[in-house]
Design a protein around this motif. Structure first.
Motif, PDB file in Angstrom:
ATOM      1  N   LEU A 117       0.836  -1.201   0.000  1.00  0.00           N
ATOM      2  CA  LEU A 117       0.000   0.000   0.000  1.00  0.00           C
ATOM      3  C   LEU A 117       0.870   1.250   0.000  1.00  0.00           C
ATOM      4  CD1 LEU A 117      -2.721  -1.034   2.614  1.00  0.00           C
ATOM      5  CD2 LEU A 117      -3.014  -0.846   0.144  1.00  0.00           C
ATOM      6  N   LYS A 118       0.467   2.245  -0.772  1.00  0.00           N
ATOM      7  CA  LYS A 118       1.208   3.509  -0.807  1.00  0.00           C
ATOM      8  C   LYS A 118       1.244   4.169   0.562  1.00  0.00           C
ATOM      9  CE  LYS A 118       0.207   4.543  -5.674  1.00  0.00           C
ATOM     10  NZ  LYS A 118      -0.474   5.471  -6.610  1.00  0.00           N
ATOM     11  N   SER A 119       0.169   4.024   1.315  1.00  0.00           N
ATOM     12  CA  SER A 119       0.101   4.648   2.633  1.00  0.00           C
ATOM     13  C   SER A 119       1.093   4.029   3.616  1.00  0.00           C
ATOM     14  CB  SER A 119      -1.311   4.529   3.204  1.00  0.00           C
ATOM     15  OG  SER A 119      -1.697   3.156   3.312  1.00  0.00           O
ATOM     16  N   ASN A 122       6.037   3.830   0.366  1.00  0.00           N
ATOM     17  CA  ASN A 122       6.097   4.521  -0.925  1.00  0.00           C
ATOM     18  C   ASN A 122       7.528   4.743  -1.418  1.00  0.00           C
ATOM     19  OD1 ASN A 122       6.972   6.539   0.765  1.00  0.00           O
ATOM     20  ND2 ASN A 122       5.128   7.786   0.595  1.00  0.00           N
ATOM     21  N   HIS A 214      -9.999   0.227  -5.078  1.00  0.00           N
ATOM     22  CA  HIS A 214      -8.923   0.908  -4.343  1.00  0.00           C
ATOM     23  C   HIS A 214      -7.576   0.741  -5.051  1.00  0.00           C
ATOM     24  CE1 HIS A 214     -11.751   1.462  -1.082  1.00  0.00           C
ATOM     25  NE2 HIS A 214     -11.960   0.150  -1.015  1.00  0.00           N
ATOM     26  N   ASN A 216      -5.749   2.508  -6.867  1.00  0.00           N
ATOM     27  CA  ASN A 216      -4.784   3.617  -6.795  1.00  0.00           C
ATOM     28  C   ASN A 216      -4.005   3.629  -5.484  1.00  0.00           C
ATOM     29  OD1 ASN A 216      -5.345   4.714  -9.351  1.00  0.00           O
ATOM     30  ND2 ASN A 216      -7.131   5.814  -8.556  1.00  0.00           N
ATOM     31  N   GLU A 217      -4.416   2.786  -4.538  1.00  0.00           N
ATOM     32  CA  GLU A 217      -3.743   2.748  -3.239  1.00  0.00           C
ATOM     33  C   GLU A 217      -2.558   1.795  -3.232  1.00  0.00           C
ATOM     34  OE1 GLU A 217      -6.593   1.862  -0.220  1.00  0.00           O
ATOM     35  OE2 GLU A 217      -8.008   3.417  -0.886  1.00  0.00           O
ATOM     36  N   TYR A 218      -2.391   0.999  -4.319  1.00  0.00           N
ATOM     37  CA  TYR A 218      -1.330  -0.005  -4.343  1.00  0.00           C
ATOM     38  C   TYR A 218      -0.070   0.502  -5.039  1.00  0.00           C
ATOM     39  CZ  TYR A 218      -4.847  -3.420  -2.909  1.00  0.00           C
ATOM     40  OH  TYR A 218      -5.816  -4.108  -2.226  1.00  0.00           O
TER      41      TYR A 218
END
Length: 299
Positions: A117-119, A122, A214, A216-218
């Motif tokens: 996950l980007k969160s 990153n 979701h 775009n979160e990966y």
């Protein structure tokens, strides 16, 4: 089959509700119904999986007094039993009476998918470093017959706990915009979507993610692949956790890439020693949802 659709793998457990049977129970019931089998049927399997573990290329065998004339129609009828796509039968063939799915295989191959996950993560270069170090650690035990009892649940039904890896590795599958910039520090190859690593995986990963609301979160995923003559109970999941812990420690101790490469033999040896000394400390199992029985080789 999709492991999330079943409460367990290859053990018929009477404690599970009849409307939610195991993988083995489901296959057994549908084979009996489609083939019109009235006698007791036992389905043998080439690899057992825990609850929520999936499979792309599982193998089962069964013996019946009923003759199945039209294999294609039999497969179609079986697949019609799964309108939700939770399971798909790819093929069937007749074998001699001595064949047994568990004992007629020479190797099993698993992959473990760890979405990023980007969160949470990153730093693309850090992810690639983690994949490179994990790949190097796994390479240290390829072609070596070792006792993996320390990297398993410890509950053994097999005659031996010795296992020999035919191949093993870890790769980072990144997003399109960064994959061209990432290099494998072990051999200098591009990391991106490498078809030779797990054929077809890159396209499959993208198609799945594109359907995820979701997506775009990966930031891609780490993929582990291990092919071995045998696996002990929960061995693959525990090994993934151990490798990731050791790889993280290596990156903390040797943050400089040149220093890390110069001392590669040292930290590779420590990982092999962990296996050989049967060290079980801090060895939890990675979550089952990421594990997939990819394929089996038969005699």
């Amino acid at each position: 089959y999709n492991g999330n659709s079943f409460p367990g793998g290859y053990e018929i457990n009477p404690s599970f509700p009849p409307d939610n049977p195991t993988v083995q129970g489901t296959i057994t019931d549908h084979i009996k119904n489609v083939a019109g089998i009235s006698h007791k049927l036992w389905v043998a399997t080439a690899g057992r999986t825990d609850a929520k573990v999936s499979a792309k290329g599982a193998l089962v065998s069964f013996a019946t007094r009923e003759h199945i004339d039209d294999h294609d129609s039999f497969i179609d009828e079986l697949n019609n039993c799964f309108p939700g796509g939770e399971m798909m039968i790819h093929g069937i063939r007749e074998v001699n009476s001595s064949f047994h799915a568990s004992f007629g295989t020479t190797a099993r191959e698993y992959i473990y998918i760890l979405p990023v996950l980007k969160s949470e993560f990153n730093d693309f270069s850090r992810l690639q470093d983690l994949a490179n170090v994990s790949d190097t650690l796994l390479s240290a035990v390829v072609a070596e017959e070792l006792d993996y009892i320390g990297i398993s649940s410890g509950k053994v039904k097999t005659a031996t706990t010795l296992c020999k890896f035919e191949n093993a590795g870890c790769w980072y599958y990144g997003s399109d915009e960064n994959e061209d910039s990432l290099q494998n520090e072990n051999d200098g190859s591009k990391s991106g979507v490498v078809s030779e690593v797990v054929p077809g995986f890159g396209d499959c990963w993208r198609s799945v993610i594109e359907r995820d609301e979701h997506h775009n979160e990966y930031n891609g995923c780490l993929v582990f692949k291990v092919k071995s003559d045998r696996f002990l109970r929960r061995m693959m999941r525990k090994m993934i956790n151990s490798v990731l812990m050791d790889a993280s420690n290596v990156l903390e101790m040797h943050s400089d890439k040149d220093d890390r490469i110069a001392r590669k033999d040292e930290w590779k040896q420590k990982w092999q020693e962990r296996v050989e000394t049967k060290d079980r400390s801090g060895n939890d199992a990675a979550p089952p949802e990421g594990l997939c029985l990819w394929r089996v080789d038969v005699l």
